[in-house]
Design an enzyme around this catalytic site. Structure first.
Site, PDB file in Angstrom:
ATOM      1  N   CYS A  46      35.678  34.060  30.501  1.00 22.88           N
ATOM      2  CA  CYS A  46      35.955  34.973  31.606  1.00 22.88           C
ATOM      3  C   CYS A  46      34.706  35.793  31.890  1.00 22.88           C
ATOM      4  O   CYS A  46      34.136  36.407  30.983  1.00 22.88           O
ATOM      5  CB  CYS A  46      37.112  35.893  31.239  1.00 22.88           C
ATOM      6  SG  CYS A  46      37.444  37.156  32.489  1.00 22.88           S
ATOM      7  N   CYS A  49      35.388  39.668  30.929  1.00 21.46           N
ATOM      8  CA  CYS A  49      35.500  40.220  29.574  1.00 21.46           C
ATOM      9  C   CYS A  49      35.005  39.288  28.476  1.00 21.46           C
ATOM     10  O   CYS A  49      35.007  39.670  27.307  1.00 21.46           O
ATOM     11  CB  CYS A  49      36.949  40.610  29.291  1.00 21.46           C
ATOM     12  SG  CYS A  49      38.062  39.194  29.153  1.00 21.46           S
ATOM     13  N   CYS A  98      43.138  36.039  33.540  1.00 20.04           N
ATOM     14  CA  CYS A  98      42.707  36.257  32.164  1.00 20.04           C
ATOM     15  C   CYS A  98      43.707  37.203  31.497  1.00 20.04           C
ATOM     16  O   CYS A  98      43.996  38.276  32.025  1.00 20.04           O
ATOM     17  CB  CYS A  98      41.307  36.851  32.141  1.00 20.04           C
ATOM     18  SG  CYS A  98      40.753  37.323  30.484  1.00 20.04           S
ATOM     19  N   CYS A 101      41.750  40.759  30.472  1.00 21.60           N
ATOM     20  CA  CYS A 101      41.327  41.773  31.448  1.00 21.60           C
ATOM     21  C   CYS A 101      42.103  41.701  32.763  1.00 21.60           C
ATOM     22  O   CYS A 101      41.840  42.474  33.680  1.00 21.60           O
ATOM     23  CB  CYS A 101      39.826  41.673  31.709  1.00 21.60           C
ATOM     24  SG  CYS A 101      39.311  40.226  32.665  1.00 21.60           S
ATOM     25  N   CYS A 121      43.143  25.207  38.917  1.00 18.31           N
ATOM     26  CA  CYS A 121      42.106  25.236  39.946  1.00 18.31           C
ATOM     27  C   CYS A 121      41.475  26.632  39.910  1.00 18.31           C
ATOM     28  O   CYS A 121      42.094  27.621  40.310  1.00 18.31           O
ATOM     29  CB  CYS A 121      42.764  24.947  41.294  1.00 18.31           C
ATOM     30  SG  CYS A 121      41.618  24.638  42.620  1.00 18.31           S
TER      31      CYS A 121
END
Length: 133
Positions: A46, A49, A98, A101, A121
């Site tokens: 991510c 984070c 995510c 975060c 996607c």
């Protein structure tokens, strides 16, 4: 895993305009506008984070113009990648974010390859690649 919580100003300073629009404001980058990712073994993290999200070995070419994966990094739905219902654009889709975060990553669809039949996607601007050592 501890949640990462920041103000919009902190996220904007960390991410830059395009990643902020996608991760924090649920935007979508145009298809085909993000450079292709490395083919080497590694993990997609991510951008917000640094949480591990997808493994390179689970990536496939969906022909959509966005990076696509058939499962999250650990293969257990909901562990690193959370889901919620998205009713924007006059349709209902499953949004993925995510879990650490809450950054918007993209959507998951039931038209992917085996073994899961899923297509995550994902907006490329929401990811960083960490090569395997």
């Amino acid at each position: 895993m501890d949640k990462v919580i920041k103000t919009d100003e902190e996220w904007r300073a960390q991410l830059g305009p395009e990643a902020f629009k996608v991760l924090r404001k649920h935007g979508t980058e145009r298809a085909g506008t993000h450079e292709d990712f490395p083919k080497d073994p590694g993990t997609y993290m991510c951008k917000g984070c640094g949480a591990p999200l997808f493994d390179q070995s689970h990536k496939f070419d969906s022909g959509t113009g966005w990076p696509s994966f058939y499962q999250p990094v650990d293969g257990v739905e909901g562990a690193q990648v959370g889901e919620s219902q998205d009713k924007s654009w006059f349709m209902t889709r499953t949004e993925v974010h995510c879990a650490r975060c809450d950054g918007h990553l993209g959507h998951v669809f039931p038209d992917g390859p085996n073994p899961t039949g899923l297509r995550y996607c994902i907006n490329g601007v929401a990811l960083d690649f960490e090569p395997e050592e």
